[in-house]
Enzyme design. Sequence first.
Site, PDB file in Angstrom:
ATOM      1  N   HIS A 165       0.793  -1.113  -0.007  1.00  7.77           N
ATOM      2  CA  HIS A 165       0.032   0.082  -0.230  1.00  7.77           C
ATOM      3  C   HIS A 165       0.700   1.204   0.008  1.00  7.77           C
ATOM      4  O   HIS A 165       0.282   2.325   0.065  1.00  7.77           O
ATOM      5  CB  HIS A 165      -0.763  -0.160   1.123  1.00  7.77           C
ATOM      6  CG  HIS A 165      -2.106  -0.889   1.076  1.00  7.77           C
ATOM      7  ND1 HIS A 165      -3.148  -0.444   0.536  1.00  7.77           N
ATOM      8  CD2 HIS A 165      -2.503  -2.092   1.364  1.00  7.77           C
ATOM      9  CE1 HIS A 165      -3.947  -1.343   0.356  1.00  7.77           C
ATOM     10  NE2 HIS A 165      -3.511  -2.359   1.140  1.00  7.77           N
TER      11      HIS A 165
ATOM     12  N   LYS B  56      -9.523  13.733   3.889  1.00 13.31           N
ATOM     13  CA  LYS B  56      -8.460  12.517   4.049  1.00 13.31           C
ATOM     14  C   LYS B  56      -7.781  12.817   5.288  1.00 13.31           C
ATOM     15  O   LYS B  56      -7.978  14.031   6.024  1.00 13.31           O
ATOM     16  CB  LYS B  56      -7.886  12.619   2.624  1.00 13.31           C
ATOM     17  CG  LYS B  56      -6.899  13.936   2.414  1.00 13.31           C
ATOM     18  CD  LYS B  56      -6.500  13.883   1.026  1.00 13.31           C
ATOM     19  CE  LYS B  56      -7.279  13.895  -0.220  1.00 13.31           C
ATOM     20  NZ  LYS B  56      -7.194  12.835  -1.106  1.00 13.31           N
ATOM     21  N   ARG B  57      -6.817  11.789   5.530  1.00 13.27           N
ATOM     22  CA  ARG B  57      -6.055  11.988   6.614  1.00 13.27           C
ATOM     23  C   ARG B  57      -5.297  13.040   6.516  1.00 13.27           C
ATOM     24  O   ARG B  57      -4.837  13.334   5.412  1.00 13.27           O
ATOM     25  CB  ARG B  57      -5.170  10.736   7.046  1.00 13.27           C
ATOM     26  CG  ARG B  57      -6.195   9.391   7.573  1.00 13.27           C
ATOM     27  CD  ARG B  57      -6.761   9.884   8.945  1.00 13.27           C
ATOM     28  NE  ARG B  57      -5.612  10.020  10.093  1.00 13.27           N
ATOM     29  CZ  ARG B  57      -5.336   9.060  10.894  1.00 13.27           C
ATOM     30  NH1 ARG B  57      -6.224   8.031  10.946  1.00 13.27           N
ATOM     31  NH2 ARG B  57      -4.493   9.412  11.688  1.00 13.27           N
TER      32      ARG B  57
ATOM     33  N   LYS C 247     -14.461   8.317  -5.202  1.00  9.70           N
ATOM     34  CA  LYS C 247     -15.956   8.562  -4.561  1.00  9.70           C
ATOM     35  C   LYS C 247     -16.466   9.779  -5.072  1.00  9.70           C
ATOM     36  O   LYS C 247     -17.620  10.148  -5.399  1.00  9.70           O
ATOM     37  CB  LYS C 247     -15.837   8.595  -2.924  1.00  9.70           C
ATOM     38  CG  LYS C 247     -15.500   7.405  -2.408  1.00  9.70           C
ATOM     39  CD  LYS C 247     -15.067   7.738  -1.000  1.00  9.70           C
ATOM     40  CE  LYS C 247     -14.262   6.476  -0.163  1.00  9.70           C
ATOM     41  NZ  LYS C 247     -13.625   6.880   1.117  1.00  9.70           N
TER      42      LYS C 247
ATOM     43  N   THR D 281      -8.310   6.635  -2.717  1.00  3.54           N
ATOM     44  CA  THR D 281      -9.959   6.044  -3.116  1.00  3.54           C
ATOM     45  C   THR D 281     -10.845   7.210  -3.167  1.00  3.54           C
ATOM     46  O   THR D 281     -11.959   6.996  -3.768  1.00  3.54           O
ATOM     47  CB  THR D 281     -10.388   4.872  -2.263  1.00  3.54           C
ATOM     48  OG1 THR D 281     -10.166   5.389  -0.593  1.00  3.54           O
ATOM     49  CG2 THR D 281      -9.507   3.625  -2.649  1.00  3.54           C
TER      50      THR D 281
ATOM     51  N   LYS E  38      -0.029  14.606   1.388  1.00  2.00           N
ATOM     52  CA  LYS E  38      -1.271  14.886   0.905  1.00  2.00           C
ATOM     53  C   LYS E  38      -1.594  16.492   0.665  1.00  2.00           C
ATOM     54  O   LYS E  38      -2.552  16.716   0.056  1.00  2.00           O
ATOM     55  CB  LYS E  38      -2.328  14.248   1.902  1.00  2.00           C
ATOM     56  CG  LYS E  38      -2.344  12.985   1.770  1.00  2.00           C
ATOM     57  CD  LYS E  38      -3.567  12.318   2.906  1.00  2.00           C
ATOM     58  CE  LYS E  38      -3.690  10.702   2.838  1.00  2.00           C
ATOM     59  NZ  LYS E  38      -4.470  10.023   1.750  1.00  2.00           N
TER      60      LYS E  38
HETATM   61  C1  LIG Z   1     -12.374   7.099   1.563  1.00  2.00           C
HETATM   62  C2  LIG Z   1     -11.854   7.460   2.614  1.00  2.00           C
HETATM   63  C3  LIG Z   1     -10.653   7.805   3.237  1.00  2.00           C
HETATM   64  C4  LIG Z   1      -9.419   7.596   2.079  1.00  2.00           C
HETATM   65  O1  LIG Z   1      -9.486   8.808   1.475  1.00  2.00           O
HETATM   66  P1  LIG Z   1      -8.251   9.086   0.513  1.00  2.00           P
HETATM   67  O2  LIG Z   1      -8.421  10.784   0.190  1.00  2.00           O
HETATM   68  O3  LIG Z   1      -7.998   8.425  -0.659  1.00  2.00           O
HETATM   69  O4  LIG Z   1      -6.967   9.138   1.303  1.00  2.00           O
HETATM   70  C5  LIG Z   1     -10.354   8.161   4.223  1.00  2.00           C
HETATM   71  N1  LIG Z   1     -11.223   8.297   5.191  1.00  2.00           N
HETATM   72  C6  LIG Z   1     -12.721   8.002   5.002  1.00  2.00           C
HETATM   73  C7  LIG Z   1     -13.518   8.260   6.257  1.00  2.00           C
HETATM   74  C8  LIG Z   1     -12.954   7.685   3.706  1.00  2.00           C
HETATM   75  O5  LIG Z   1     -14.187   7.229   3.461  1.00  2.00           O
END
Ligand SMILES: *Cc1c(COP(=O)(O)O)cnc(C)c1O
Length: 819
Positions: free
Chosen positions: A359, A547-548, A659, A655, A553
């Site tokens: 990952h 995101k985190r 979405k 991911t 990022k």
């Molecule tokens: C999809 C998702 C992530 C991943 O987000 P990235 O932008 O791909 O790092 C993190 N936290 C939650 C709650 C998510 O639904």
Amino acid sequence: MSYGFSKEKFKGEILDHIRNFSRKTLEDASPQELYQAVAFAVRDVITDEWIETQHAYNTKTPKTLYYLSMEFLVGRALGNNLVNMGIMSSVQEALEELNIKIDINKIEDQEPDAGLGNGGLGRLAACFLDSLSTLSYPAYGCGIRYNYGIFKQQIEDGYQVEYPDDWLANGNPWEVKRNDNAQEIKFGGTVRNYMDENGRLHFVQENYDSVLAIPYDMPIVGYKNGFVNALRLWDAEAPQKFVLRFFDQGAYEKAVEQQTLAKTLVEVLYPNDNHYKGKELRLKQQYFFVSATVQQAVAKFKRTNPNIYMLPEKVIFQMNDTHPAIAVAELMRILLDQEGLTWEDAFDITSRTCAYTNHTIMIEALETWPIDLFQKLLPRIYQIIEELNRRFCMELRDVYHQPEHIIHNMSIICDGQIKMAYLAIVGSFSVNGVAAIHTEILKNNVLKNFYNIYPNKFNNKTNGITQRRWLGHANPELATLITDTIGDKWYKDLTHLKKLVPYSKDKAFIEKFRDIKYNNKVRLADYIKEHNGIVVNPDSIFDVQVKRLHEYKRQLMNVLHILMLYNEIKAKPNGNYVPRTFIFGAKAAPGYTRAKLIIKLINSVADLVNNDPMTKDYLTVVFIENYCVSNAEIIIPAANVSEQISTASKEASGTSNMKFMLNGALTIGTLDGANIEIFEEVGKDNIFIFGLTCEEVLNLYQSGQYNPWDIYHNDSEIHSILNLLINGALSPKNPGLFVELYESLLNRAGDNLADPYFILKDLRAYHTAQKALEYAYLDEVTWNQKAIINTACSGKFSSDRTIKQYADEIWGLKPLKIK
Ligand SMILES: *Cc1c(COP(=O)(O)O)cnc(C)c1O
């Protein structure tokens, strides 16, 4: 085949539950009690199919996947189950007929998120479970039943404050405890060996501490197919709970120690994302759930298969990152010490049963364990890894004729450390990356030596997301519009969305699509009003980065760009500006000081721009606290713009980018991870790409030819926003607060490069891309056409596609017909 639902029976169950468990009438029941009653009634509808699916496992003994993951970020179950069972509207009717005044969304809000994960990796595991059941693959998700999931984040005075997530406080109506599957897990002690009369060496672990692993199963409901898999989460209990009499002091102490071990083992999820810390308890957690799963899988296999050599035909262990890589050694232990196989046979079986997903390529995320810690905790497992490595290095020398320095580099044990990624690669038949570019970087850079000797192990499986949760449940209005337009086949095959492409030219469709986005923006605006007390303008561009929080990022780059806009408006107050709302959501690991300072900066910038009379009509900044799956379901459908701006090469896939695309947001992003594949799907007119490429980033790291001071001196706008970080404008009471961020962008610190994530290097290009985006938004029709194209082209990014590829190309798994 669907789930056997009877509205009358369902209504009866709700009344019974309220009566028996709450001892109340329906009118007096609290929203939480109503949730509990509805959840139990829904679980009851699932139960027959769940039993039947398990029964088919036992009678048809199909090949079965064990998806091993430290994290499952599943979020709430109720709404998702109703969508997958196809009974959302029937349940709504039932509630109305019972005269229950509060609507289903409010009841759903009573469910705590199962936050058993940090971010993308854990959410991926959850999306995979949904797809596995929907595609009827026999599978278990296997993980830990943490008493406390990811912390709850509150923002106090602009700072992140963490609170415990006591998600089990009201019980968990979905889980079923399965005492009959308990397993004993052994830690510590010593290994004695002896030779039997046939000259065979035996190994016995003695004087160990043990805990019992007890599984709790949660149903994972497939979409309208009556197929129900289990998410199996292991809880820890002390053995001999009921021993009241101790024969001696030693026995008493051992019993107390084992109680403590059981209590602490599953207490809390480690809150680091993409960052490794070598904590002993973490290694215990890893061995605990891996050993429980492997033991149980082998035991189940043996109930119907007398021949242990058949194991690779019937069992697959997929390791989600290196966290469960110890599965390789645990399976070896069982085959050697319990089944009495030779080393060669045990290794052959193990390496045809285990597979590994990588990952990340970031050094700070790679797991290594100090030998002494490992050996003390898992003495027999350590012996096995040592022998595995001895044979592996011999093979590198004798079969692959590698030079000594390469062998040294590839050794699983090196400089007092055990490298878990190498253990996973050597012990697996498959190593996959999670987006095309990521897999290429693995093959050509990070794992090049391994790729050279095992080219056939390496393969790509681009991540995906489940459309049932991220469109069907999160965006019901858009789901309905799509179904009314092209039918409902997209629920099971997302490539059907391609049929929407012609509708991007249909005036009536464009207007409906636009209105739905607007409604979702109003829904989010209400959430923000309630939670932040901020009024946002739903006509403004909703630009979202959730995101985190991590430096790679680059939330910091996003903030710096907002400051550039702020300065532009201040310099020319009578200009024409497109109103913009910048929305952030991000948890920082509690020990990640700089990430927490960036959260404070976002909130300070919010205070500045939201309250300045010259800018407040054009710029609003909102930090939504406690970003999690359930608020992601409100935030993402409301986005116009999806911020995917990681330093190229750092984000393995991402991911949330998928979405957002699915929900009709346009991406502004770098050529990193799955952004590249999104770009390929939508074409250059429907995405805003900027910045360094992976190759350029990797070359810059090689050459060191980067000095951010050049940018500081040559770009006056960047110069002035950097000064805002140090002149106290953002933190009048504490003018030095953000100096450390300024420093990190311009100066080296010890071994750290200046601006190691190339924020200043990419900032101008980012600003230019933002201008193009703003301009595009002004033309409402073409913007909505682009948004529709994004939704229409998101078919590739269904986790159904991903899971089918894993099943066909790695697992050799076939859908199981239940009837
Ligand atoms: C999809 C998702 C992530 C991943 O987000 P990235 O932008 O791909 O790092 C993190 N936290 C939650 C709650 C998510 O639904």
